[in-house]
Structures are given as structure tokens and as C-alpha cells.
Write an enzyme that holds these catalytic residues in place. Structure first.
Site, mmCIF file in Angstrom:
data_model
loop_
_atom_site.group_PDB
_atom_site.id
_atom_site.type_symbol
_atom_site.label_atom_id
_atom_site.label_comp_id
_atom_site.label_asym_id
_atom_site.label_seq_id
_atom_site.Cartn_x
_atom_site.Cartn_y
_atom_site.Cartn_z
ATOM 1 N N CYS A 74 0.482 -5.759 -7.586
ATOM 2 C CA CYS A 74 1.036 -6.961 -6.947
ATOM 3 C C CYS A 74 0.285 -7.347 -5.678
ATOM 4 O O CYS A 74 -0.371 -8.379 -5.637
ATOM 5 C CB CYS A 74 2.502 -6.733 -6.617
ATOM 6 S SG CYS A 74 3.454 -6.159 -8.019
ATOM 7 N N LYS A 109 7.417 -16.522 -3.819
ATOM 8 C CA LYS A 109 7.069 -15.186 -4.330
ATOM 9 C C LYS A 109 5.698 -14.749 -3.797
ATOM 10 O O LYS A 109 5.503 -13.615 -3.362
ATOM 11 C CB LYS A 109 7.060 -15.225 -5.867
ATOM 12 C CG LYS A 109 6.292 -14.109 -6.547
ATOM 13 C CD LYS A 109 7.052 -12.802 -6.520
ATOM 14 C CE LYS A 109 6.171 -11.650 -6.970
ATOM 15 N NZ LYS A 109 6.864 -10.434 -7.265
HETATM 16 N N1 SAJ Z 1 1.480 0.288 1.720
HETATM 17 C C1 SAJ Z 1 0.857 0.648 2.901
HETATM 18 N N2 SAJ Z 1 1.581 0.592 4.064
HETATM 19 C C2 SAJ Z 1 2.888 0.203 4.079
HETATM 20 C C3 SAJ Z 1 3.503 -0.170 2.869
HETATM 21 C C4 SAJ Z 1 2.767 -0.117 1.694
HETATM 22 O O1 SAJ Z 1 -0.314 0.996 2.949
HETATM 23 O O2 SAJ Z 1 3.487 0.214 5.164
HETATM 24 C C5 SAJ Z 1 0.707 0.315 0.465
HETATM 25 C C6 SAJ Z 1 1.320 1.230 -0.589
HETATM 26 O O3 SAJ Z 1 0.919 2.552 -0.395
HETATM 27 C C7 SAJ Z 1 0.771 0.621 -1.865
HETATM 28 C C8 SAJ Z 1 0.727 -0.868 -1.548
HETATM 29 O O4 SAJ Z 1 0.787 -0.967 -0.130
HETATM 30 O O5 SAJ Z 1 -0.543 1.069 -2.120
HETATM 31 C C9 SAJ Z 1 1.832 -1.692 -2.165
HETATM 32 O O6 SAJ Z 1 3.052 -0.972 -2.136
HETATM 33 P P1 SAJ Z 1 4.441 -1.655 -1.726
HETATM 34 O O7 SAJ Z 1 5.493 -0.608 -1.830
HETATM 35 O O8 SAJ Z 1 4.299 -2.350 -0.443
HETATM 36 O O9 SAJ Z 1 4.646 -2.828 -2.796
HETATM 37 P P2 SAJ Z 1 4.566 -2.883 -4.406
HETATM 38 O O10 SAJ Z 1 3.245 -3.455 -4.779
HETATM 39 O O11 SAJ Z 1 4.971 -1.621 -5.039
HETATM 40 O O12 SAJ Z 1 5.710 -4.008 -4.675
HETATM 41 C C10 SAJ Z 1 5.562 -5.292 -4.062
HETATM 42 C C11 SAJ Z 1 6.896 -5.627 -3.362
HETATM 43 N N3 SAJ Z 1 6.722 -6.812 -2.532
HETATM 44 C C12 SAJ Z 1 7.215 -6.881 -1.268
HETATM 45 O O13 SAJ Z 1 7.792 -5.963 -0.734
HETATM 46 C C13 SAJ Z 1 7.034 -8.174 -0.541
HETATM 47 C C14 SAJ Z 1 7.977 -5.869 -4.422
HETATM 48 O O14 SAJ Z 1 9.185 -6.301 -3.817
HETATM 49 C C15 SAJ Z 1 7.505 -6.929 -5.437
HETATM 50 O O15 SAJ Z 1 8.473 -7.199 -6.426
HETATM 51 C C16 SAJ Z 1 6.254 -6.380 -6.111
HETATM 52 O O16 SAJ Z 1 5.240 -6.238 -5.083
HETATM 53 C C17 SAJ Z 1 5.823 -7.386 -7.179
HETATM 54 O O17 SAJ Z 1 6.104 -7.130 -8.370
HETATM 55 O O18 SAJ Z 1 5.316 -8.445 -6.826
#
Ligand code: SAJ
Length: 419
Positions: free
Chosen positions: A261, A207
Site C-alpha cells: 500500500c 484513500k
Molecule cells: N512503518 C515505519 N514506521 C512507522 C510505521 C510504519 O517505518 O512508524 C513501515 C512499516 O514497517 C511498513 C510500512 O511502513 O514497512 C507500512 O506499514 P503500515 O503498518 O504503516 O501500513 P500498511 O501498509 O500495513 O497499511 C496501510 C494502512 N494505511 C494507513 O494507516 C493510512 C492501512 O490502514 C490501509 O488500509 C493499508 O495501508 C491499505 O490497504 O491501503
């Protein structure tokens, strides 16, 4: 389902526990939901569901009308799922496991020989087999002889919770190599994804490396964006071309990484050892993006002193109302310290703590020197330069998510910069 189905008690009714309890209840199980927050229990009993995703809200309401019972203390059940938060204490550089320990103590009070305990909370590797096990064994029952103890992380993407709880693959790990089949059978009865088995510590580790991987990949994208600026080329175009390679998949640069996360989970791996330097560096790069955006803004305006700026988007990412660890709020704080008048707007967020600053999009733009598009809310992709030209006093736009058509906005007379 028949009444011979196992009963389940879910401990912690937050972003994961409540939807999980509802999915189980709507799958035909009798589910007890317990949370230490008295106010939340009262709300849930009144069908006041504090979740933003509308489909999920209705789904939880349906469960509350039927087989999801909110209880005032841990209830004895065949399965106990622990879904409580694990905040990170930055001052102590340590995960705060007190919620997990307290929940396990509550479980221990009602635990019977033959019951199963599954931790879902994100925890540092080894937590289930050491801390959780020892709390259970303090009650006199032995793991795994009397009680089956396992770990199964949730991986749902906020904004798409219901689908991902039901469809994502899962890992199920047990302590002391105990057979996983009892836990696998439970998850298999309500999810459609594949289930893989492991020991509990591996499941915890997997995870964390998933979230650390995404954080590192975003940090790389952010670094690419900074390098592209040095070479005066377009970062997004370069990344898109690089991603045509069959083994390259760079994520999107932006204003930094928010949410509960990605900014936190990688620290669970780095605490207490000096090995994973890349993970720490990625955290530093992503946390530093807010300052980078501030510098872009300052350079575009000449000086920040005495200016006024609209921040478009307060949520940590597009399509959600969650503001935890939001880059937008971090940027707002930095600008406040530089005596910038900040106006916040967001089509999703209604947060009491920031309500006094939140205004409509039109109001936020009224008379400001610059606008920064911080959150990639889908609505912002449809924005047109005319509104900005009419409302703003200045002409600077910083588009941290590259959602706006640069040529169109520049031709319209706006000075647009992308990260
Ligand atoms: N972000 C970027 N660039 C990207 C993708 C995301 O800057 O290309 C930023 C987003 O804007 C945001 C942050 O990253 O600020 C996180 O967003 P996210 O959509 O990547 O992830 P979370 O935090 O909403 O959810 C993550 C997910 N983990 C993965 O994809 C590996 C989700 O599947 C998990 O269940 C969740 O963390 C968790 O609960 O751990």
C-alpha cells in the site's frame, strides 16, 4: 436475516475481497465470491484458506460452510463489490487498471437494471466515474439511471483485518451525485464505524491521501533519524520528546516502507502531473533507507566484502507474513551484490520463493559478522544479547527498529547501532 435480503457478488477474493465476502456472508447475506484464479477457487471450495491471520482464517472457513458460495463466473446479484488488485507499473509510471476493467466487464455481463456496483480497489481519482462507468455503459445500461455506481475504499491494517473491516469508519461516494443511501445501508448493516458520504472521486482521493500522509510522515521520521545521527543524538528519544507537543505526532524511523500500500498508493497521485513533489520526495527518502542501513552496516564492519550477515525479519512489518516490497528483501539483494553472505530468518514467513534461504534464528546467527534487525516482529523485543554473543563470530548489530536496549547490549559486549 430473511430471504428478502439483497444478494451480493464479490469480485476478487484476495486480502480484502475474501474477508469482506466472509463478513457479509456471516452477517446473513447470500454472497457469491468470484476470482479469476481457478486454483484459488478450487482451494476455497476445499476450505483451504490462504490467509495468515488465524482468527480471519477460521471466520472465512465458517462463511464457506454457510452463505459464501464460490462461483466460476460472475453471478447476477443486487450488489457487486469489486475488490481486485491495482498494481503499479513502474516502467510505464502508470497504475495497471486492467484487473478493474476486466472485473467490470464481468459484472456488466450479468448486470440488471436496479443493481448496484461498488468499487473497493485502490484507484487513481476519477477511475470510477470515468473508466468503470464507461465499461458499464458499453453494456447498454446507464449510470446512474439504470445502475448505481459507487466507490468505497477499504482501510484495513494488514494483521488486524477482521476487526478493521468491521469497525473502521468508511467513506461512500457515488458517481453523478446519485443518492448514497442504498450503499450506505449495505455497509451500515455490517460495520460499526461511522459512514461519510461524498462523490466517488473524493472517496478515491481520500484513500490515497491517507496512505500518502503516512508515507510522508514516516519519511520525515527517517529524515529526523539521519539528522540525529549527524548531531550524535538519539533519534527515538528526540521524536518521543517532540511528540509530547499536543500538535506533533512523528512516526517511527526504520529500514524503509514496505507492503503493498504505502510504497505504491502515493504514486497514484503523482502520476501524470508535476504538483505533489513532497509525496515523491517522501517515496525517495523511504526507498533510500535500505541503502542508508547498508551504509551503517558497512561503516560498522569496516568493509562489506566477504562478510556474512544475518537479517532478522523478512516480512515488511512486524506480526505479519507478507513480504511484498519488504525492505528486508531489498537489503538482502543489495548485500548479495556486494558479495555478502546473507542469512534470512523470520518467525512468520514461509514463502516458497525464499524458503531455500530461510533458516532458524539460531542458524542465521551462526558464525556471522553482523546481524541486522529489520522487521519489528514483537518476538524480537525479547531477544537477549547472550544468544548473539554465543553464536556470532563478529559483534555488530544494526537495530533498524530500536527494539533492543542499547545500554544492555553494549554493556554485554556488542557493538549496537540504531536507526
Ligand atoms: N512503518 C515505519 N514506521 C512507522 C510505521 C510504519 O517505518 O512508524 C513501515 C512499516 O514497517 C511498513 C510500512 O511502513 O514497512 C507500512 O506499514 P503500515 O503498518 O504503516 O501500513 P500498511 O501498509 O500495513 O497499511 C496501510 C494502512 N494505511 C494507513 O494507516 C493510512 C492501512 O490502514 C490501509 O488500509 C493499508 O495501508 C491499505 O490497504 O491501503
Amino acid at each position: 436475516m430473511t430471504n428478502n435480503e439483497p444478494t451480493i457478488c464479490v469480485h476478487g477474493l484476495g486480502y480484502i475481497g475474501l474477508p469482506t465476502a466472509a463478513v457479509l456472508a456471516n452477517s446473513g447475506y447470500d454472497v457469491y465470491g468470484f476470482d479469476i484464479n481457478t486454483e484459488l477457487r478450487k482451494k476455497l471450495r476445499n476450505k483451504d484458506v490462504p490467509l495468515d491471520e488465524q482468527d480471519l482464517k477460521r471466520f472465512v472457513e465458517r462463511a464457506l460452510d454457510d452463505r459464501l458460495h464460490i462461483v466460476d463466473s460472475a453471478e447476477s446479484a443486487d450488489f457487486h463489490l469489486i475488490c481486485v488488485p491495482t498494481p503499479y507499473n513502474k516502467d510505464l509510471d502508470k497504475t495497471d487498471l486492467s484487473y478493474v476493467e476486466n472485473a467490470t466487464e464481468a459484472v456488466s455481463d450479468v448486470l440488471r437494471v436496479g443493481d448496484t456496483v461498488v468499487v473497493e480497489s485502490t484507484v487513481p481519482p476519477g477511475t470510477t466515474s470515468q473508466r468503470v462507468r464507461s465499461v458499464i455503459e458499453d453494456s447498454g445500461l446507464l449510470v446512474p439511471n439504470d445502475v448505481l455506481l459507487g466507490y468505497s475504499p477499504e482501510t484495513v491494517l494488514p494483521g488486524n483485518t477482521l476487526t478493521e473491516i468491521r469497525e473502521n469508519d468508511r467513506i461512500v461516494g457515488t458517481v453523478d451525485d446519485a443518492p448514497t443511501d442504498r450503499i450506505v445501508a449495505l455497509y451500515d448493516s455490517f460495520i460499526s464505524g461511522d459512514i461519510r458520504t461524498a462523490d466517488a472521486t473524493t472517496a478515491e482521493f481520500v484513500k490515497l491521501i491517507q496512505n500518502a500522509y503516512r508515507d510522508v510522515n514516516i519519511a520525515f521520521a527517517n529524515e529526523v533519524a539521519k539528522l540525529a545521527r549527524e548531531f550524535e543524538i538519539n533519534s527515538r528519544g528526540s521524536i518521543s520528546m517532540a511528540n509530547n507537543h499536543p500538535r506533533v505526532e512523528i512516526l517511527r524511523p526504520g529500514p524503509g516502507v514496505g507492503g503493498h500500500c504505502l510504497p505504491i498508493d502515493p504514486l497514484f497521485l503523482t502520476q501524470g502531473n508535476d504538483i505533489p513533489m513532497l509525496i515523491e520526495t517522501a517515496r525517495t527518502i523511504n526507498d533510500g533507507m535500505v541503502e542508508y542501513v547498508e551504509q551503517l552496516l558497512s561503516a560498522a564492519l569496516g568493509s562489506l566484502e566477504g562478510t556474512s550477515v544475518a537479517l532478522l525479519g523478512v516480512a515488511y512489518k512486524g506480526g505479519v507474513a507478507d513480504t511484498r516490497e519488504s525492505p528486508s528483501l531489498a537489503l538482502s539483494d543489495r548485500l548479495d551484490h556486494r558479495n555478502v553472505e546473507v542469512k534470512l530468518t523470520d518467525p512468520y514467513v514461509a514463502d516458497d520463493r525464499i524458503d531455500h534461504q530461510l533458516v532458524s534464528l539460531g542458524e542465521s546467527l551462526d558464525g556471522v559478522d553482523a546481524a541486522v534487525l529489520v522487521t519489528d516482529h514483537p518476538e524480537y523485543g525479547a531477544l537477549s544479547p547472550e544468544l548473539f554473543l554465543e553464536q556470532m563470530a563478529g559483534d555488530v548489530i544494526i537495530d533498524t527498529r530500536a527494539m533492543l536496549d542499547q545500554d544492555r547490549w553494549q554493556t554485554a559486549g556488542l557493538d549496537l547501532y540504531q536507526v
